[in-house]
Scaffold this motif. Structure first.
Motif, PDB file in Angstrom:
ATOM      1  N   THR A   1      13.579  -5.387   8.859  1.00 15.28           N
ATOM      2  CA  THR A   1      12.396  -4.769   8.269  1.00 15.28           C
ATOM      3  C   THR A   1      11.560  -5.819   7.532  1.00 15.28           C
ATOM      4  N   MET A   2      10.303  -5.507   7.319  1.00 16.62           N
ATOM      5  CA  MET A   2       9.414  -6.452   6.643  1.00 16.62           C
ATOM      6  C   MET A   2       9.946  -6.838   5.265  1.00 16.62           C
TER       7      MET A   2
ATOM      8  N   ALA B   1       5.994  -4.493   0.600  1.00 18.49           N
ATOM      9  CA  ALA B   1       6.244  -4.265   2.020  1.00 18.49           C
ATOM     10  C   ALA B   1       6.985  -2.945   2.241  1.00 18.49           C
TER      11      ALA B   1
ATOM     12  N   SER C   1       5.710   0.118   4.634  1.00 16.90           N
ATOM     13  CA  SER C   1       6.503   0.749   5.692  1.00 16.90           C
ATOM     14  C   SER C   1       6.600   2.262   5.509  1.00 16.90           C
TER      15      SER C   1
ATOM     16  N   SER D   1       0.218  -0.822  12.291  1.00 14.87           N
ATOM     17  CA  SER D   1       0.636  -2.210  12.110  1.00 14.87           C
ATOM     18  C   SER D   1       2.160  -2.334  12.022  1.00 14.87           C
ATOM     19  N   THR D   2       2.786  -1.467  11.242  1.00 12.85           N
ATOM     20  CA  THR D   2       4.240  -1.530  11.118  1.00 12.85           C
ATOM     21  C   THR D   2       4.918  -1.171  12.443  1.00 12.85           C
TER      22      THR D   2
END
Length: 475
Positions: A222-223, A413, A417, A427-428
């Motif tokens: 994940t970001m 972030a 999300s 984007s995610t």
């Protein structure tokens, strides 16, 4: 798409800036003003085409109406009704055609006004007539709250005007000159500095690559988790390292590259290419040397041509990551799908089409504004400004300020999300489409080392089209 005019009212739709999502201010993406205008202008073009088709239908209806005239005497009542019905149908088509033309014209006029306003704001900013950061801080609802990011952006953009004012140059002449010359070009300025006597140590030099560690780990892709991972290894005692993660799912390999921010060294321009001189490589020379090393590291990690890559960077690392998105040699080798930056000044870098990017900034972080340029507002490029208050814990080194801390960006972030904003959701989803949910990955660290200055001086001159160290072709 957000609209001011309710659907069905007959009025022309107008784009709206994406509303804040809690502490997230969102710009760009599928919900951004620029893409909304793209959709509306495409719709206006479709309306223009439909307008022409309706004109043809009107002409045909009128031809049918006139063709009925000779038969009107055969049955006057029914003949008259038929003539009137066809005529009314033609007039109704005309009314619809006129309404479509008006909507198309209003959409185009709205777009022209938007472009004019943007150009006027840019002109006033260049001439030193506006300071958005100051104006925002003086609003009654926001009194005294200054965005350090916007302050830096404004100061850099207006640097020629500010310097000229300090030197006592006439305001009228200075305003005209700066308007013509435009805002300060940080990239050109940095490149020019490296050519000045005594500043040659800032000029980029070739970077060698050496594998320092490799192993199999379970990685959260994940970001937020990737930024936290970057924070951990980017701030450890090893210097000048990047990390490459290899995910293999059903025989399909995907790669994630982590690039840390500036690492302060006693000697600027020494062996660590991620020191302060690395900023000059990134902003002044498009990361030519650093990105050549990243390309070599990917080859050394086992990446093959055409495989998908995600690049993630903090501060200076984000500059290098974003420069990959316009590096023709890199893009000829790999399919760069996504770039994630945190606290990076990347407004002057334009990605090639098809590459998505997300830029996390904090209003208390001046670093993203250090290039004096805002990030472009496009469908594939989203900028999120974090507005939550952050502070440096007591006894901790503030560094470049609490807003620049990677952990704060990792927290942001997570909010990104979890957001239901259409730009962030798109984007995610693009990020997850490449990085996936994570899992078992081969993680390899590479030590990057800048060649000594004297070695470069003694080396033979490069040919105009040198080959990369991986033999991948010119760069």
């Amino acid at each position: 798409m957000a609209e001011v005019t309710p659907i069905g009212s007959g009025g022309a739709p107008h784009p709206m800036a994406p509303p804040p999502d809690g502490t997230l201010q969102i710009r760009g993406g599928v919900g951004g003003i620029a893409f909304q205008f793209e959709e509306l202008l495409a719709g206006a073009a479709a309306l223009d085409e439909l307008h022409g088709q309706l004109q043809d239908i009107e002409r045909e209806a009128e031809a049918v109406r006139q063709a009925l005239f000779p038969y009107q005497a055969d049955s006057y009542a029914s003949g008259s009704n038929a003539v009137n019905a066809v005529g009314e149908g033609g007039r109704e088509v005309g009314r619809v055609r006129d309404q479509l033309y008006r909507i198309s014209r209003e959409v185009r006029a709205s777009h022209r006004e938007y472009e004019f306003t943007e150009d006027l704001n840019a002109l006033q900013l260049r001439a030193g007539l506006r300071n958005p950061a100051l104006e925002s801080g003086l609003r009654p609802d926001n009194f005294g709250k200054f965005s350090r990011r916007d302050v830096a952006d404004s100061l850099v953009a207006q640097a020629p005007f500010i310097i000229g004012t300090l030197l006592g140059l006439p305001a009228a002449a200075l305003g005209f000159a700066t308007t013509i010359a435009g805002p300060m070009d940080v990239r050109a300025t940095l490149k020019a500095i490296t050519g000045m006597p005594g500043f040659g140590f800032l000029k980029p030099r070739p970077v060698t690559v050496e594998k320092s560690a490799s192993g199999v780990e379970t990685v959260d892709a994940t970001m937020a988790a990737q930024l936290e991972r970057l924070d951990t290894f980017g701030n450890n005692n090893t210097r000048g390292e990047i990390e490459i993660q290899e995910f293999n799912q059903d025989g399909i390999k995907r790669w994630v590259v982590l690039i840390p921010g500036t690492q302060h060294e006693d000697e600027i321009g020494g062996s660590n290419p991620l020191d302060e001189a690395g900023i000059v490589d990134g902003l002044g020379y498009d990361s030519a040397e650093t990105n050549a090393a990243i390309l070599e590291a990917l080859h050394a990690a086992g990446a093959k041509a055409g495989e998908q890559v995600v690049a993630i960077g903090h501060s200076q690392g984000g500059i290098h990551a974003m420069n990959l998105s316009q590096d023709k040699a890199f893009l000829a080798e790999f399919d760069l799908k996504y770039v994630l930056t945190a606290g990076s000044p990347v407004g002057g870098i334009e990605a090639e089409p098809g590459i998505s990017s997300l830029h996390l900034e904090h209003e208390q972080d001046w670093v993203p504004g250090a290039d004096g340029l805002p990030n472009a507002d496009t469908k594939e490029r989203v900028t999120v400004t974090l507005t939550n208050d952050v502070a440096t814990p007591e006894g901790e080194d503030p560094g470049l300020g609490p807003g620049h801390k990677l952990q704060n960006y990792a927290d942001g972030a997570r909010l990104v999300s979890a957001s239901s904003d259409p730009s962030l959701m798109a984007s995610t989803a693009a990020f997850a489409g490449v990085a996936g949910a994570g899992g078992v990955a081969t993680v390899t660290r590479f030590k990057l080392t800048r060649e000594p200055a004297q070695a470069q001086a003694a080396a033979p001159a490069r040919s105009p089209l040198p080959e990369t160290r991986s033999g991948a072709g010119p760069r």
